[in-house]
Design an enzyme around this catalytic site. Structure first.
Site, PDB file in Angstrom:
ATOM      1  N   LEU A   1       0.807  -1.226   0.000  1.00 41.60           N
ATOM      2  CA  LEU A   1       0.000   0.000   0.000  1.00 41.60           C
ATOM      3  C   LEU A   1       0.841   1.278   0.000  1.00 41.60           C
ATOM      4  CD1 LEU A   1      -2.852  -1.167   2.387  1.00 41.60           C
ATOM      5  CD2 LEU A   1      -2.741  -1.276  -0.117  1.00 41.60           C
ATOM      6  N   CYS A   2       2.145   1.149  -0.251  1.00 41.71           N
ATOM      7  CA  CYS A   2       3.011   2.326  -0.362  1.00 41.71           C
ATOM      8  C   CYS A   2       2.892   2.928  -1.758  1.00 41.71           C
ATOM      9  CB  CYS A   2       4.477   1.947  -0.123  1.00 41.71           C
ATOM     10  SG  CYS A   2       4.910   1.804   1.585  1.00 41.71           S
ATOM     11  N   HIS A   3       2.927   4.251  -1.799  1.00 43.05           N
ATOM     12  CA  HIS A   3       2.919   4.945  -3.082  1.00 43.05           C
ATOM     13  C   HIS A   3       4.315   4.902  -3.700  1.00 43.05           C
ATOM     14  CE1 HIS A   3      -0.543   6.703  -1.008  1.00 43.05           C
ATOM     15  NE2 HIS A   3      -1.031   6.942  -2.219  1.00 43.05           N
TER      16      HIS A   3
ATOM     17  N   MET B   1       8.706   4.776   5.122  1.00 44.28           N
ATOM     18  CA  MET B   1       8.831   3.378   4.683  1.00 44.28           C
ATOM     19  C   MET B   1      10.065   3.180   3.809  1.00 44.28           C
ATOM     20  SD  MET B   1       6.542   1.834   6.303  1.00 44.28           S
ATOM     21  CE  MET B   1       6.877   0.256   5.569  1.00 44.28           C
ATOM     22  N   GLU B   2      10.402   4.179   3.007  1.00 47.84           N
ATOM     23  CA  GLU B   2      11.582   4.088   2.157  1.00 47.84           C
ATOM     24  C   GLU B   2      12.850   4.035   3.002  1.00 47.84           C
ATOM     25  OE1 GLU B   2       8.243   5.152  -0.318  1.00 47.84           O
ATOM     26  OE2 GLU B   2       8.890   5.887   1.619  1.00 47.84           O
TER      27      GLU B   2
ATOM     28  N   ASP C   1      24.075 -11.344   4.112  1.00 48.66           N
ATOM     29  CA  ASP C   1      24.281 -12.235   2.966  1.00 48.66           C
ATOM     30  C   ASP C   1      25.755 -12.345   2.589  1.00 48.66           C
ATOM     31  OD1 ASP C   1      23.473 -13.835   0.639  1.00 48.66           O
ATOM     32  OD2 ASP C   1      24.093 -12.073  -0.509  1.00 48.66           O
TER      33      ASP C   1
END
Length: 162
Positions: free
Chosen positions: A75-77, A117-118, A132
């Site tokens: 739901l992030c733009h 969020m970014e 990793d």
């Protein structure tokens, strides 16, 4: 009014409509760390990891992740980001802390919605990339304390972790 903005009045998930919001300069800073054995940190610092420059590659991975957040979080733009900076700080073991690396992501845009969020995605992916690249020598690494440290811009104003 529903405080969870990603749900409509019937409780269905939806992408928030930001069309009516004014564009402002928005900044978010997130941070987190990866804890590891001191020997693993020595390998990273010396540049002796078999897969290459661990922090350089993790920095690029964090930048790429910030740019792809709209593809990863449903739901992030999708946003036109104007700045992404990924910084690392080496933390040497002492009494209260294990050895590790602190990652800080700063993300900026000019737009109708924030970049929290970014910034959080950038930190997570940068730290996962370190894991990793070093898991062959230290599978016990722990990613921890990923959180929003501050944000500025928009209707809700500024927020900063004390």
């Amino acid at each position: 009014m529903n405080p969870l903005t990603h749900f409509d009045s019937q409780g269905q998930a939806h992408m928030v409509d930001v069309a009516g919001k004014s564009s402002t300069h928005r900044i978010a800073v997130a941070g987190g760390r990866i804890e590891m054995q001191p020997a693993t940190l020595t390998i990273i610092e010396a540049g002796n990891a078999k897969k290459g420059d661990v922090l350089g590659i993790a920095r690029v991975a964090g930048i790429m992740a910030a740019k792809k957040t709209g593809d990863l979080i449903p739901l992030c733009h999708p946003l036109a980001l104007t700045r992404i900076a990924i910084d690392f700080e080496i933390v040497r073991q002492h009494e209260s802390m294990t050895s590790g690396i602190f990652c800080k992501a700063t993300v900026e845009t000019v737009g109708p919605t924030g970049v929290e969020m970014e910034a959080l995605t950038a930190v997570q992916v940068a730290l996962l990339t370190i894991y990793d690249m070093c898991k062959a020598v230290d599978r016990g690494m722990t990613i921890t304390d990923v959180k929003l440290l501050e944000k500025h811009g928009g209707k809700s104003g500024s927020f900063r972790v004390e």
